[in-house]
Design a protein around this motif. Sequence first.
Motif, short mmCIF file in Angstrom:
data_model
loop_
_atom_site.label_atom_id
_atom_site.label_comp_id
_atom_site.label_asym_id
_atom_site.label_seq_id
_atom_site.Cartn_x
_atom_site.Cartn_y
_atom_site.Cartn_z
N ASN A 299 37.55 29.29 16.40
CA ASN A 299 37.16 29.36 18.14
C ASN A 299 35.98 30.55 17.83
O ASN A 299 36.00 31.45 17.04
CB ASN A 299 38.36 29.96 18.76
N LEU A 300 35.16 30.49 18.86
CA LEU A 300 34.20 31.24 18.95
C LEU A 300 34.07 32.09 20.19
O LEU A 300 35.11 31.39 21.09
CB LEU A 300 32.72 30.75 19.10
N ASP A 301 33.84 33.24 20.37
CA ASP A 301 33.86 34.01 21.54
C ASP A 301 32.93 33.24 22.58
O ASP A 301 31.73 33.27 22.67
CB ASP A 301 33.29 35.19 21.44
N GLU B 94 33.72 25.63 12.95
CA GLU B 94 33.29 26.04 14.15
C GLU B 94 32.90 24.91 15.19
O GLU B 94 33.08 24.84 16.25
CB GLU B 94 32.29 27.08 13.93
N CYS C 220 42.02 32.81 16.88
CA CYS C 220 40.56 32.19 16.39
C CYS C 220 40.83 30.97 15.70
O CYS C 220 40.29 29.99 16.26
CB CYS C 220 39.85 33.24 15.42
N GLY D 279 29.11 33.92 21.74
CA GLY D 279 28.95 33.01 20.60
C GLY D 279 29.23 33.52 19.32
O GLY D 279 29.05 32.53 18.44
N GLN D 280 29.78 34.53 19.18
CA GLN D 280 30.18 35.20 17.87
C GLN D 280 31.48 34.59 17.63
O GLN D 280 32.46 34.42 18.38
CB GLN D 280 30.06 36.70 17.73
N THR D 281 31.92 34.46 16.14
CA THR D 281 33.34 34.14 15.67
C THR D 281 34.18 35.14 16.23
O THR D 281 33.82 36.21 16.20
CB THR D 281 33.24 33.71 14.44
#
Lengths: 447, 377, 181
Positions: C76-78, C171, C146, C82-84
């Motif tokens: 999952n991304l934030d 991702e 995540c 958009g960061q991991t």
Amino acid sequence: MLGTLTTLMLVAPEWVLRWTKEPRGNAFWAEFVVWPLIQILIVLFIVLTLVAYLVYLERKVSAFMQARLGPMRVGPWGLLQPAADGLKLLLKEDIIPLKADKTVFQIAPIISVVAALVVLAVIPWGAAWATIANVNIGLLFILAVSSVGVLGLVLAGWASNSKYSLLGALRSSAQMISYEIGMGLSIIGALMFARTLSMSGIIEAQQADGVWYVFFQPIGFIIYLVCALGETNRAPFDLPEAESELVAGYHTEYSGFRWALFFMAEYTSMLVTSAIAVTLFLGGWSFPGLGLIKNQTLFVVVSIVIFAAKVMVLIYLYMWFRWTWPRYRYDQLMDLGWKWMIPAGLANIVLTGIWYVLALPKSRGGVFGLMQLGLRDRLAPTRWSGIIYFVVTGFVITIPIIWLVLAAINRRTRDFNLHAQRQLQIKLRAKRLQKHAEPQAAGEGAS
Amino acid sequence: MREQGVDITPGTLFDAEEMVINMGPQHPSTHGVLRVILKLDGETVKDLDCDIGYLHRGVEKIAEHDTYAMITPYWDRLDYVAAVSNDLCYVGGVEKLLGIEVPRRAEYLRVALTELQRIASHLLWLGTHAIDIGAVTVLLYAFREREEILKIFEDFIGARLTAHAFRIGGLWWDAYPEFEKRVRDFLKILPGRIDEYETLLNANRIWLSRTVGIGVLPADEAINLSLTGPVLRGSGVKYDLRRAQPYSVYPEFDFEIPIGENGDTYDRYLVRMAEIRQSIIIIEQALDGLPEGPVMAKVPKVIKPPVGEVYFGIEAPKGEIGVYLVSDGTTKPYRMRIRPPAFINLQSLRRLSIGHLVADVVALIGTIDIVLGEVDR
Amino acid sequence: MPRVKSTADRRTLGEVIKRLLLFDLFKGLFLTFSYNWRALYEKRDGGNPNQAIYTEQYPLEAARVSERFRGAPRLNLDPESGQTLCIACDLCALACPVDCIEVGSIRREVREGEKVNKKKVLTTFIFDTSRCMFCNLCSEACPTDCLELTQSFELAVYHRSGFRWDREMLEKGIDYVRYSK
């Protein structure tokens, strides 16, 4: 030449005669070559297509009985599935086991399928021209040729050089031979009334008597149905190919189109046995009200449809049995054949004979005089009184007597005495184990 | 000459009637990869031996290299048609080792799921047993009901077959909102469906002739062979771990243990059908008395049981499945031993089959209810 | 519990007559025929146990997948940056019973607002779906939610190498095939 063959129905239509430029009544080429060839091609084409669609029907019927949908993906409602299957089987690799007897291995399926197909020649598919050969020993011919079919299975099992195949072949030969006896006995009662072996003649006899022989011969019909199941290796008697025991029985080693030939033979013989049952017991192509159709061609077409419909009902019955009941064991199957079907068939012949003799006209030594000379000097039951007499004797007297006879023969079996049978089995097991333990111990010491 | 305990010396002129036949490992009715070597006299079985191990994975050895939590998924793959029951056994064993008290809500849900799994396992057994004897339709009907159970599992646990249902200390997920309704709906239709199977089989004369008096096992022999589960109870021995060594919250439920009379294939069939009906009663009680509260006990992140050993057995659908765990105080077990019911029940096959016909061997393999994942481990 | 008994064990006159008249066989025939008959006219939803036909036509109809289903893995991304979400803690790889996860990370300086911290940063993430047994232990071990097992279940590929999923694929997720009738 034609003089000796006048008993045959000469029915080539006008246009064939015109084509061969022969007059009616003396048309050798039209009656014996051209028209039969046309008929053979049509029958073969229709039957082989039908066989393919019987497989489809079987899959659909079984699916609907089992809360499934069956084939749905090839064509609408899976209707092209048989074509896809046939194509697949044709294109498959032809595998012959290394140690198999190659020639016999290749011939066996052909014997099987030819035996099943030859019989189609004498089956009256409909009125008038819808029969290929109206042989006056039609039924005998069918019984004789269809027993050749078992040879195909035995050879297949033997030639495969595989233990499963061998066991399957052994089972099927024993089964088919013993059920053939029951089948032969079951039709005799109906033949007494028909007084002919010609397939068309049997249908005409039923029309002349005004009643289908299933009403005269309920027991005969039941025995015939059961024996036909055994004869065609259908469940609950599908032991030769019982997949849970023998993988696939006699055709374990077969693949591709050779396997398909066995499959075709099975379904064709299913069709044939149903057709015989329809001819013998269910009035063939005749149906109340059929005589109202005056147009000759339409009459024949409708008669073919009626015949096909009756055959389909019986085939549905076969499928219905197959997908409802478990499978008999080998010895139990033999029990059923020899201890139920054959005694019942014999008793049925004796009883039918007695009723028949009693009903003969008084001039011929009968008591009730419920028969009279009808069409072609054939003895037929008198309208209504004679018919009622035979129906009543068939249903009310014959059935209970035969049940009693069977119960007396089989009084010890678990069908009548489950509890005692169970205790017997438990005792037998103890004995069996003892018997097997002794040579076991001896063998252990020796090795 | 002997292979796998069966004399396969080529026949001479005088005893040429015996035939050695290999049933399996690729045979449609050996329920997986069991190889049965049959010595036949005609179609009568004179001798028989089972060759197992085609599905051996070495689960017991793998367990020595994995932490306690990591072993649970392997248990799903032992008896893969009753994964939830297996999980309960292993998880219960570790909890006993750790001395953890599992929340009551978790215990009730565990019982409900395990009994559902028992029904599913028995349905699968019924279907395959019936198809071995030739009644194909029962299989499809039984699988339809099993599918409903698997759907409930999928919604609750997240997987249908290899469930990984329980975690050490309780459950990972609490029941989903419609869980109770779904299960009750299913239990409402199930008795009618069992009647349908019994319509097709119970009194059917073909079914009777194939099962009655086949593979009779007297009670004393069954005990001597250390059989458990329906195979034992079919012989008339009233031994069920849910009553004999109560675990989880089974003492709080009211149910009966069906037993057979004659110890034949038919009685074992009747016992299993009666067990499905008893499981329905248990699940209904578990749902009625479902307490509120957490579903997970306080379990340390790193599971490090004290030095010691423990045996924990439960009544799985096929019999007593047990786990024997030895802990040396590290995060991994020193030794894990599985008591597989199917493996131990399978040894009765030779005793059952000798003297019967080939077709009966198939019925007898079915009646023992083996799963090769568990036999071979 | 009384010992299990069936009607076949009873020896009453009624049972004997029923057996003589083949009631047992006809009962079964009636049941299968009623199914066959109902199958011809009843509505077919698929997967409804109360209907005569239970089949779901899977590739034609979308399969029913439950919310908790454990299928294809996903990183999952934030959703904001958009960061991991992955912090490269390696707990998932440790929790995995079949060692199908490989986490690659480097220590490097990361600017967070004003400060510059030395932090472990995820570089590669390899997930071998051919070995995975979808037990959910990795997802349960993940401290940042995540790694997750999603509902997508159509994991077949044409070549074995396709089973090794890299970070990008994890991702993005695999293409979810939507079927229509």
